[in-house]
Design a protein around this motif. Sequence first.
Motif, PDB file in Angstrom:
ATOM      1  N   UNK A 194      -3.626  -2.988  -5.713  1.00  0.00           N
ATOM      2  CA  UNK A 194      -3.637  -3.821  -4.506  1.00  0.00           C
ATOM      3  C   UNK A 194      -2.338  -3.678  -3.720  1.00  0.00           C
ATOM      4  N   UNK A 195      -1.208  -3.728  -4.406  1.00  0.00           N
ATOM      5  CA  UNK A 195       0.081  -3.646  -3.737  1.00  0.00           C
ATOM      6  C   UNK A 195       1.005  -2.778  -4.587  1.00  0.00           C
ATOM      7  N   UNK A 196       1.182  -1.545  -4.170  1.00  0.00           N
ATOM      8  CA  UNK A 196       1.880  -0.560  -4.998  1.00  0.00           C
ATOM      9  C   UNK A 196       3.369  -0.815  -5.114  1.00  0.00           C
ATOM     10  N   UNK A 197       3.952  -1.620  -4.234  1.00  0.00           N
ATOM     11  CA  UNK A 197       5.394  -1.801  -4.240  1.00  0.00           C
ATOM     12  C   UNK A 197       5.900  -2.955  -5.072  1.00  0.00           C
ATOM     13  N   UNK A 198       5.045  -3.884  -5.454  1.00  0.00           N
ATOM     14  CA  UNK A 198       5.496  -5.093  -6.140  1.00  0.00           C
ATOM     15  C   UNK A 198       5.601  -4.871  -7.648  1.00  0.00           C
ATOM     16  N   UNK A 199       6.652  -5.423  -8.236  1.00  0.00           N
ATOM     17  CA  UNK A 199       6.897  -5.272  -9.662  1.00  0.00           C
ATOM     18  C   UNK A 199       6.859  -6.629 -10.363  1.00  0.00           C
ATOM     19  N   UNK A 200       6.649  -6.582 -11.674  1.00  0.00           N
ATOM     20  CA  UNK A 200       6.700  -7.808 -12.474  1.00  0.00           C
ATOM     21  C   UNK A 200       8.101  -8.409 -12.447  1.00  0.00           C
TER      22      UNK A 200
ATOM     23  N   UNK B 290      11.965 -17.167  -2.886  1.00  0.00           N
ATOM     24  CA  UNK B 290      11.209 -16.278  -3.771  1.00  0.00           C
ATOM     25  C   UNK B 290      11.120 -14.874  -3.192  1.00  0.00           C
ATOM     26  N   UNK B 291      10.905 -14.766  -1.884  1.00  0.00           N
ATOM     27  CA  UNK B 291      10.804 -13.452  -1.241  1.00  0.00           C
ATOM     28  C   UNK B 291      12.111 -12.674  -1.327  1.00  0.00           C
ATOM     29  N   UNK B 292      13.219 -13.357  -1.041  1.00  0.00           N
ATOM     30  CA  UNK B 292      14.521 -12.692  -1.067  1.00  0.00           C
ATOM     31  C   UNK B 292      14.832 -12.174  -2.463  1.00  0.00           C
ATOM     32  N   UNK B 293      14.705 -13.049  -3.457  1.00  0.00           N
ATOM     33  CA  UNK B 293      15.065 -12.654  -4.812  1.00  0.00           C
ATOM     34  C   UNK B 293      14.060 -11.676  -5.409  1.00  0.00           C
ATOM     35  N   UNK B 294      12.792 -11.779  -5.007  1.00  0.00           N
ATOM     36  CA  UNK B 294      11.816 -10.797  -5.479  1.00  0.00           C
ATOM     37  C   UNK B 294      12.124  -9.418  -4.906  1.00  0.00           C
ATOM     38  N   UNK B 295      12.529  -9.389  -3.638  1.00  0.00           N
ATOM     39  CA  UNK B 295      12.868  -8.115  -2.986  1.00  0.00           C
ATOM     40  C   UNK B 295      14.020  -7.419  -3.714  1.00  0.00           C
ATOM     41  N   UNK B 296      15.115  -8.154  -3.906  1.00  0.00           N
ATOM     42  CA  UNK B 296      16.276  -7.554  -4.555  1.00  0.00           C
ATOM     43  C   UNK B 296      16.054  -7.351  -6.054  1.00  0.00           C
ATOM     44  N   UNK B 297      15.402  -8.312  -6.696  1.00  0.00           N
ATOM     45  CA  UNK B 297      15.134  -8.178  -8.125  1.00  0.00           C
ATOM     46  C   UNK B 297      14.257  -6.984  -8.435  1.00  0.00           C
ATOM     47  N   UNK B 298      13.205  -6.801  -7.610  1.00  0.00           N
ATOM     48  CA  UNK B 298      12.294  -5.686  -7.833  1.00  0.00           C
ATOM     49  C   UNK B 298      12.969  -4.345  -7.637  1.00  0.00           C
TER      50      UNK B 298
ATOM     51  N   UNK C  53       0.787  -1.213   0.000  1.00  0.00           N
ATOM     52  CA  UNK C  53       0.000   0.000   0.000  1.00  0.00           C
ATOM     53  C   UNK C  53       0.823   1.268   0.000  1.00  0.00           C
ATOM     54  N   UNK C  54       2.118   1.170  -0.281  1.00  0.00           N
ATOM     55  CA  UNK C  54       2.948   2.368  -0.328  1.00  0.00           C
ATOM     56  C   UNK C  54       4.023   2.165  -1.370  1.00  0.00           C
ATOM     57  N   UNK C  55       4.431   3.260  -2.005  1.00  0.00           N
ATOM     58  CA  UNK C  55       5.438   3.154  -3.034  1.00  0.00           C
ATOM     59  C   UNK C  55       6.774   2.783  -2.421  1.00  0.00           C
ATOM     60  N   UNK C  56       7.608   2.043  -3.153  1.00  0.00           N
ATOM     61  CA  UNK C  56       8.916   1.705  -2.643  1.00  0.00           C
ATOM     62  C   UNK C  56       9.788   2.929  -2.569  1.00  0.00           C
ATOM     63  N   UNK C  57      10.913   2.852  -1.891  1.00  0.00           N
ATOM     64  CA  UNK C  57      11.775   3.996  -1.758  1.00  0.00           C
ATOM     65  C   UNK C  57      12.124   4.570  -3.114  1.00  0.00           C
ATOM     66  N   UNK C  58      12.141   5.911  -3.225  1.00  0.00           N
ATOM     67  CA  UNK C  58      12.362   6.560  -4.505  1.00  0.00           C
ATOM     68  C   UNK C  58      13.703   6.166  -5.106  1.00  0.00           C
TER      69      UNK C  58
END
Length: 286
Positions: free
Chosen positions: A178-184, A158-166, A10-15
């Motif tokens: 739904x979730x503003x911080x997650x990327x493809x 999946x969580x670790x690599x999604x965090x760094x990959x995104x 619900x919040x944008x990731x760090x700029x």
Amino acid sequence: MSAAAHEHEGAAPPKSGGFGDLGPRVASAVVLVAMATATAVNGGAVFAVFWLLVACAVVWEWQGLIGGERRLARVALGCLALAAAVILIHAHAPSAALIGLGVFCAAVGFLAGPGRRIWAFLGVLYAAALVLSVDLLRHSEQKGAIAIAWLFAIVWGADVFAYFGGRLIGGPKLWPRVSAGKTWSGAVVGALSGAALGALVAQLFAGASAAPMFFVSLVAVILSQLGDLFESAVKRRFDVKDSSRLIPGHGGVMDRVDGFIFAAVFAAALGALRDPSLAASGLFSW
């Protein structure tokens, strides 16, 4: 249970796309990983009680998240339902466990009042799905601990690599409403990495064939990502950012186990379908 940080709900990731939130998340994750791993290795009553407590925390958070009447009574009934279901499952009375669970869930829904009854009912089922699925997998003595380790590998990986990959790749958002911080990019990197880790764990420790286990792991990871989005959608529905603030840097327990629940239910169902007596063995028999 998600060990790595999800991208902010619900919040944008760090700029800057940086990792300013990484420190407290890593510290909390280390504690969570240690507790979950120790109970998985030990098994038995320690494992059952640990996951029962986690499921009860989910009930508490869910009932608070949706609001409604008589929250404490709903939480008490929900936790009683989970405890009874676990005891009956271990006593080899699954039919009684499911019937009792249904009755208690209906009572929790009734107590919630108009507009919240279905949500309150679903919250107890959601928590029950977690504790019963992991218990079913761990109960398989020969490969039970490996099944839980496999779940940890795919979800945490999946969580670790999604965090760094995104954060490193960026790009289009996965579902911004739904979730503003997650990327493809994070989702794809996380899914492939989690599936590869799952295949590796299954091959090394359970003797499973790597190719089919990669695809089984990939399905489980994708379901875990959908579970993450599901919880985000529920929080968005009730205008809540975090399920609670129990875990520093991570939010609540639900925020950590949302994806794990979906993956665990899939694994338990697939394993039981292939080997009704030993679900973990069925999961790895390829």
